[in-house]
Design an enzyme around this catalytic site. Structure first.
Site, PDB file in Angstrom:
ATOM      1  N   HIS A 154       0.824  -1.220   0.000  1.00 32.01           N
ATOM      2  CA  HIS A 154       0.000   0.000   0.000  1.00 32.01           C
ATOM      3  C   HIS A 154       0.857   1.268   0.000  1.00 32.01           C
ATOM      4  O   HIS A 154       0.357   2.362  -0.258  1.00 32.01           O
ATOM      5  CB  HIS A 154      -0.998   0.000   1.153  1.00 32.01           C
ATOM      6  CG  HIS A 154      -0.415   0.218   2.512  1.00 32.01           C
ATOM      7  ND1 HIS A 154      -0.109  -0.818   3.379  1.00 32.01           N
ATOM      8  CD2 HIS A 154      -0.091   1.357   3.201  1.00 32.01           C
ATOM      9  CE1 HIS A 154       0.353  -0.331   4.513  1.00 32.01           C
ATOM     10  NE2 HIS A 154       0.381   0.991   4.423  1.00 32.01           N
ATOM     11  N   ASP A 187       0.411  -7.719   1.360  1.00 34.06           N
ATOM     12  CA  ASP A 187       0.769  -6.315   1.537  1.00 34.06           C
ATOM     13  C   ASP A 187       2.280  -6.105   1.523  1.00 34.06           C
ATOM     14  O   ASP A 187       2.830  -5.317   2.290  1.00 34.06           O
ATOM     15  CB  ASP A 187       0.170  -5.752   2.828  1.00 34.06           C
ATOM     16  CG  ASP A 187       0.157  -4.222   2.838  1.00 34.06           C
ATOM     17  OD1 ASP A 187       0.229  -3.617   1.750  1.00 34.06           O
ATOM     18  OD2 ASP A 187       0.098  -3.642   3.937  1.00 34.06           O
ATOM     19  N   SER A 273       4.457   2.709   7.857  1.00 32.28           N
ATOM     20  CA  SER A 273       4.199   1.533   7.033  1.00 32.28           C
ATOM     21  C   SER A 273       5.412   1.172   6.179  1.00 32.28           C
ATOM     22  O   SER A 273       5.974   2.017   5.480  1.00 32.28           O
ATOM     23  CB  SER A 273       2.997   1.787   6.112  1.00 32.28           C
ATOM     24  OG  SER A 273       1.809   1.886   6.861  1.00 32.28           O
TER      25      SER A 273
END
Length: 419
Positions: A154, A187, A273
């Protein structure tokens, strides 16, 4: 005319006795004798003699001695003052030097938080994103000397359709990055840069961590580069579904990521992230990926750290990254059945909607309608937990599965496949 009881003008106030009372007569001089402490004897009065000339002669002798003592003291004081001044001329006031020894707690051994930060920080990057949908940043880390960077899908996804990525190191240097490959279901994404003297991270073993182990999270939360936070492993194999735009309730949601995540209370915020989560020896055990959020009154959720962050186990992330680097794409581990995300909340378990003919589940004796209640010795609460634990395993792994069928509970072994 003044009253009969009033004092005449100019006289002491209160009464005529005020003339003899210094505390009542403003014009009188203060008069106060220090009281003798209880139990002490007042000093005797000086001896007196009726001979007046003798008293004057004694006083003269005392004055002469006093003068001589004062002169001698003055000469000695001046001489001593000169010597001290000569010896201290040109010096300045000082409180003393700092101790040259390092306190034990400040020695910063490699296993201290400062030591871990010094070891890992050169391998961590800020990923700067520029795309048609907007700008932003995430994090990542160097995984080999050839310039491969591991991050979240992402983080890289906004630049996949014509955007650009750039990575910035802790020393301020930066370079452009390209996408090698992405895997939505885990992910995970791998980037590539061209740069010399790279320092890859050291990998830990996420299968050997335990609740309570120390953790340190690295990244660029909210754009604040080179941020380090610490905590512990709060839970392992925490089922997390991080995305899913189709809104379906089946395992076939190709745009959803299912994680058997490492839960940590190390502060993780948007921008963390893709950054590494490391253990007490500075070895990477996870990839920071998601945070829990509290729902607000308006139905939306609040963003920001609340002490519940999630990281992809590094054993899974490393396997996916190796597949992407080797082939350009990742393989998804499957059990060979469609798994309903909902379930009976009172009894738990993951219902199998359908079973693929000839797939791993059918070969192990599973059928549609069976409810999986345990997988690899882990209790299963719902479909999300089963999907996450399946994807955590490598294809070809043999796993014990316990399921309910009718009123019976059966245990079998499934050899996981891939697609």
């Amino acid at each position: 005319m003044p009253d009969a009881g009033s004092p005449p003008p100019g006289s002491p106030f209160w009464s005529q006795a005020g003339a003899r009372d210094p505390w009542r007569d403003p014009s009188a001089a203060p008069s106060w004798l220090a009281p003798t402490p209880p139990g002490s004897v007042p000093p005797p009065p000086p001896p007196t003699s009726p001979d007046g000339p003798s008293r004057r002669g004694g006083l003269g002798s005392m004055m002469l001695v006093s003068i001589v003592v004062a002169v001698v003291a003055g000469l000695l004081g001046g001489a001593l003052g000169y010597v001290v001044a000569a010896r201290t001329a040109g010096s300045s006031f000082s409180l003393g030097n700092s101790s040259g020894s390092t306190p034990e707690l400040a020695e910063r051994p490699p296993t201290s938080l400062a030591g871990i930060a010094k070891q890992v920080q050169p391998s961590v990057v800020t990923v700067v994103i520029r795309s048609a949908s907007g700008n932003g940043n995430g994090s990542g880390f160097v995984i080999d000397a050839e310039g491969h960077i591991l991050t979240n899908n992402h983080v890289a996804a906004p630049a996949a359709a014509g955007g650009t990525l750039r990575v910035v190191f802790s020393d301020g240097s930066s370079t452009a990055a390209t996408i090698v490959g992405r895997d939505v279901g885990s992910d995970i994404a791998v980037l590539k840069i061209q740069k010399d003297d790279l320092k890859p991270v050291k990998f830990g073993d996420s299968d050997k961590i335990a609740i309570g182990d120390p953790t340190v999270a690295f990244g660029s939360p909210l754009g604040l580069a080179d941020t380090v936070t610490s905590g512990i492993v709060s839970a392992v194999d925490r089922p997390v579904r991080t995305a899913g735009e189709s809104g379906g309730n089946q395992a076939g949601d190709d745009d959803a990521a299912y994680l058997a995540a490492i839960q940590t209370d190390a502060a993780i915020n948007p921008g963390n992230s893709g950054g590494p989560l490391v253990d007490g020896a500075g070895r990477v055990i996870g990839v920071n990926s998601a945070i829990a959020a509290l729902p607000s009154q308006g139905g939306s959720s609040t963003s920001g750290n609340i002490g519940i962050g999630f990281a992809i186990p590094i054993n899974q992330a490393k396997r996916i990254a190796e597949q992407i680097i080797g082939t350009g794409k990742a393989r998804t581990t499957i059990v060979g059945a469609e798994i309903a995300l909902g379930g009976d909340q009172t009894v738990g378990g993951a219902p199998l909607s359908t079973v693929v003919p000839g797939g791993p589940a059918e070969k192990a004796g599973l059928k549609a309608g069976d409810v999986v209640v345990k997988f690899a010795d882990r209790p299963i609460e719902d479909g999300v937990a089963l999907i996450a634990l399946v994807r955590k395993q490598a294809p070809g792994t043999k796993v014990g599965v316990t399921y309910r069928r009718g009123g019976q509970t059966v245990t079998t072994t499934v050899t996981l496949g891939q697609k």
